[in-house]
Design an enzyme around this catalytic site. Structure first.
Site, PDB file in Angstrom:
ATOM      1  N   SER A  27       0.882  -1.088  -0.067  1.00  0.00           N
ATOM      2  CA  SER A  27      -0.058   0.019   0.144  1.00  0.00           C
ATOM      3  C   SER A  27       0.847   1.224  -0.034  1.00  0.00           C
ATOM      4  CB  SER A  27      -0.894  -0.003   1.205  1.00  0.00           C
ATOM      5  OG  SER A  27      -0.172  -0.168   2.422  1.00  0.00           O
ATOM      6  N   THR A 159     -40.853  25.913 -10.357  1.00  0.00           N
ATOM      7  CA  THR A 159     -41.004  24.388  -9.974  1.00  0.00           C
ATOM      8  C   THR A 159     -41.226  23.426 -10.932  1.00  0.00           C
ATOM      9  OG1 THR A 159     -43.525  24.663  -9.794  1.00  0.00           O
ATOM     10  CG2 THR A 159     -41.998  24.983  -7.693  1.00  0.00           C
ATOM     11  N   LYS A 287     -18.299  27.751 -29.499  1.00  0.00           N
ATOM     12  CA  LYS A 287     -18.849  27.361 -28.161  1.00  0.00           C
ATOM     13  C   LYS A 287     -17.784  28.006 -27.134  1.00  0.00           C
ATOM     14  CE  LYS A 287     -21.356  24.600 -27.619  1.00  0.00           C
ATOM     15  NZ  LYS A 287     -21.110  22.876 -27.804  1.00  0.00           N
ATOM     16  N   ASN A 289     -18.004  26.519 -23.363  1.00  0.00           N
ATOM     17  CA  ASN A 289     -18.740  25.382 -22.342  1.00  0.00           C
ATOM     18  C   ASN A 289     -18.431  25.490 -21.066  1.00  0.00           C
ATOM     19  OD1 ASN A 289     -19.556  24.360 -24.859  1.00  0.00           O
ATOM     20  ND2 ASN A 289     -17.722  23.075 -25.179  1.00  0.00           N
ATOM     21  N   GLU A 294     -19.872  21.481 -15.152  1.00  0.00           N
ATOM     22  CA  GLU A 294     -20.037  20.007 -15.510  1.00  0.00           C
ATOM     23  C   GLU A 294     -19.285  18.992 -14.747  1.00  0.00           C
ATOM     24  OE1 GLU A 294     -21.864  20.258 -20.247  1.00  0.00           O
ATOM     25  OE2 GLU A 294     -19.633  20.765 -19.681  1.00  0.00           O
ATOM     26  N   GLN A 326      -7.339  -1.717   4.890  1.00  0.00           N
ATOM     27  CA  GLN A 326      -6.346  -1.040   3.988  1.00  0.00           C
ATOM     28  C   GLN A 326      -7.193  -0.648   2.773  1.00  0.00           C
ATOM     29  OE1 GLN A 326      -2.082  -2.689   3.473  1.00  0.00           O
ATOM     30  NE2 GLN A 326      -2.543  -2.902   1.517  1.00  0.00           N
TER      31      GLN A 326
HETATM   32  N1  ARG Z   1      -1.074  -1.071   5.724  1.00  0.00           N
HETATM   33  C1  ARG Z   1      -2.151  -1.506   6.703  1.00  0.00           C
HETATM   34  C2  ARG Z   1      -3.501  -0.766   6.643  1.00  0.00           C
HETATM   35  O1  ARG Z   1      -3.536   0.152   5.785  1.00  0.00           O
HETATM   36  C3  ARG Z   1      -1.357  -1.287   8.027  1.00  0.00           C
HETATM   37  C4  ARG Z   1      -1.589  -2.027   9.061  1.00  0.00           C
HETATM   38  C5  ARG Z   1      -1.525  -3.603   8.832  1.00  0.00           C
HETATM   39  N2  ARG Z   1      -1.640  -4.404   9.896  1.00  0.00           N
HETATM   40  C6  ARG Z   1      -1.458  -5.787   9.713  1.00  0.00           C
HETATM   41  N3  ARG Z   1      -1.618  -6.218  10.596  1.00  0.00           N
HETATM   42  N4  ARG Z   1      -1.162  -6.144   8.480  1.00  0.00           N
HETATM   43  O2  ARG Z   1      -4.493  -1.056   7.317  1.00  0.00           O
END
Ligand code: ARG
Length: 463
Positions: A27, A159, A287, A289, A294, A326
């Site tokens: 992540s 309305t 045009k 726009n 939008e 996550q």
């Molecule tokens: N990247 C994880 C999250 O966003 C952090 C926590 C991870 N914890 C674990 N026990 N794997 O939630």
């Protein structure tokens, strides 16, 4: 032999699988957005650990300085992000150990990534809400100043998108303002409810170290430490609540957008949007726009999607932390960007729109918008409202056939439908007479709009 071929096989398979799983579960490419809040939480944690004797003062100082240096490194774009280290937390911790050695390895004492990430997101969202609230207030101010400028500007009120009754443009702007006042309340409620500190909950059950949660709580500006560790590591209500408030905001903005798009169309010609907030066509040179409006209208779609994603993410999750969580970050981060940017766009654009008074007036005048005023006039002459409604309906049909508005008919023509109509009827058939007559709290009369503008200005000045 068996072992060798097995090793070869497992070697090849597990290597390939690991590479994918690593990428699949990582992540850091999105949660690096939390770096400043992660560092802030870690520094507070280190100070607390030193206070209770788990870290020495030298270790604490090395950690705090090391984290400051890492923050600078990240902000300079020089941090060596490594997806193999999964997330922002592990990236920063590993870097800290690389920089300061043994002391870095002690930072994670008495905590888990579970309470760490729960703390980080709350710190992050608290700041994000403050920024969004700022844009929301800017937009409110813009609407109030436009309402003041156009307090007595007559326009058709609708309305069913049919001309209904004359109203003032200022009144319409203050209707938008009221929506945003409620939105602000929802954001503030959300910010207040989420300001509870998970740190100290550790993985799920708390920790056996003699932590002082009151200390970290105060340093991080939370109202109180969470009362239940299982709940604290797994609760994402605040993300849902923020997204719900955000979805209502973008829904409101989409309604404003829709009206501005209609008003800027040559079909109505009610307003002119500033050129710098519009775009041209690659093929049709004439045009102009209303793309900003939008796009804002379109942004509400993704906000609704993020709200649904977060609700669904949490549905049926058992206590306590699950890695599902996550998946909260990308919708939440995009929700923050979407709400903030949509508000910013309108806060910049709306105070700069130009109102076409003549078109607004003409459209209100041509739409029999004072028909209700004629009915009310008849009621004041003693005609029951239902009968008055019928009389006016017939007058409108006649006027339509004559190609005139009610106010353009001669007195004799009007009197065909009721002998109770007198010369004074023309006072109520004017648009000015109609709006001025709605002179009560919440009504469209310019005096009322000005009073509401003053109240709104006082409210905004006190924020
Ligand atoms: N990247 C994880 C999250 O966003 C952090 C926590 C991870 N914890 C674990 N026990 N794997 O939630």
């Amino acid at each position: 032999m068996t072992k060798k071929s097995s090793q070869l096989w497992t070697g090849r398979f597990s290597e390939a699988t690991d590479a994918f799983v690593q990428q699949f579960t990582a992540s850091e490419h999105f949660d690096r957005r939390l770096y400043a809040h992660d560092i802030r939480g870690s520094q507070a944690h280190a100070r607390m650990l030193a206070k209770v004797g788990v870290l020495t003062e030298a270790e604490r100082d090395a950690i705090i300085e090391g984290l400051d240096a890492i923050r600078a490194e990240i902000e300079a774009g020089e941090f060596p992000w490594d997806p193999a280290l999964e997330d922002v937390h592990m990236n920063i911790e590993k870097r800290l150990t690389d920089r300061i050695g043994e002391a870095g390895k002690k930072l994670h004492t008495g905590r888990s990534r579970n309470d760490q990430v729960a703390t980080d997101i709350r710190l992050y969202l608290r700041d994000a809400i403050a920024e969004i609230r700022h844009q929301l207030i800017r937009l409110q101010r813009g609407l109030v100043s436009l309402a003041e400028r156009e307090a007595a500007t007559i326009m058709p009120g609708f309305t069913h998108l049919q001309v209904a009754q004359p109203i003032t443009f200022g009144h319409h702007m203050l209707a938008w303002y009221e929506m945003l006042v409620r939105d602000q309340g929802r954001l503030e409620d959300c910010a207040a409810r989420m300001n509870v500190m998970p740190l100290g909950s550790a993985a799920l059950a708390g920790t056996s170290y003699p932590i002082e949660r009151a200390m970290t709580c105060e340093e991080l500006g939370f109202d109180y430490p969470s009362r239940n560790s299982l709940d604290a590591v797994s609760d994402r209500d605040f993300a849902i609540e923020f997204s719900a408030a955000g979805a209502i905001i973008t829904t409101h903005l989409s309604r404003m957008a829709e009206e501005m798009i209609i008003w800027a169309s040559p079909l109505t010609g009610f307003i002119e949007l500033p050129d710098r907030f519009c775009t041209g066509s690659s093929i049709m040179p004439q045009k102009k726009n209303p793309d900003v409006a939008e796009i804002v209208r379109g942004k509400s779609a993704r906000m609704n999607g993020h709200l649904m994603a977060l609700l669904t993410l949490m549905k049926s999750q058992p206590l306590a932390y699950n890695r599902d969580n996550q998946e909260d970050k990308e919708p939440l981060f995009d929700a923050v960007d979407t709400v903030r940017d949509s508000l910013t766009a309108f806060a910049d654009m709306i105070p700069n729109l130009t109102v076409n008074h003549a078109r607004l007036y003409e459209t209100a005048r041509a739409g029999f918008s004072t028909a209700t005023d004629l009915a009310d006039y008849l009621v004041r002459q003693g005609v029951p409202f239902r009968d008055a409604h019928e009389i006016v309906g017939r007058s409108v049909r006649y006027a339509t056939e004559e190609g005139k508005d009610l106010g353009e008919l001669e007195l004799d023509e009007l009197r065909q439908f009721s002998a109770r109509i007198g010369e004074d009827v023309f006072e109520v058939l004017t648009l000015e007479g109609s709006v001025n007559a709605r002179d009560h709290v919440g009504g469209t009369a310019p005096t009322q709009v000005r009073a509401q503008v003053e109240a709104a200005k006082a409210r905004l000045a006190a924020l």
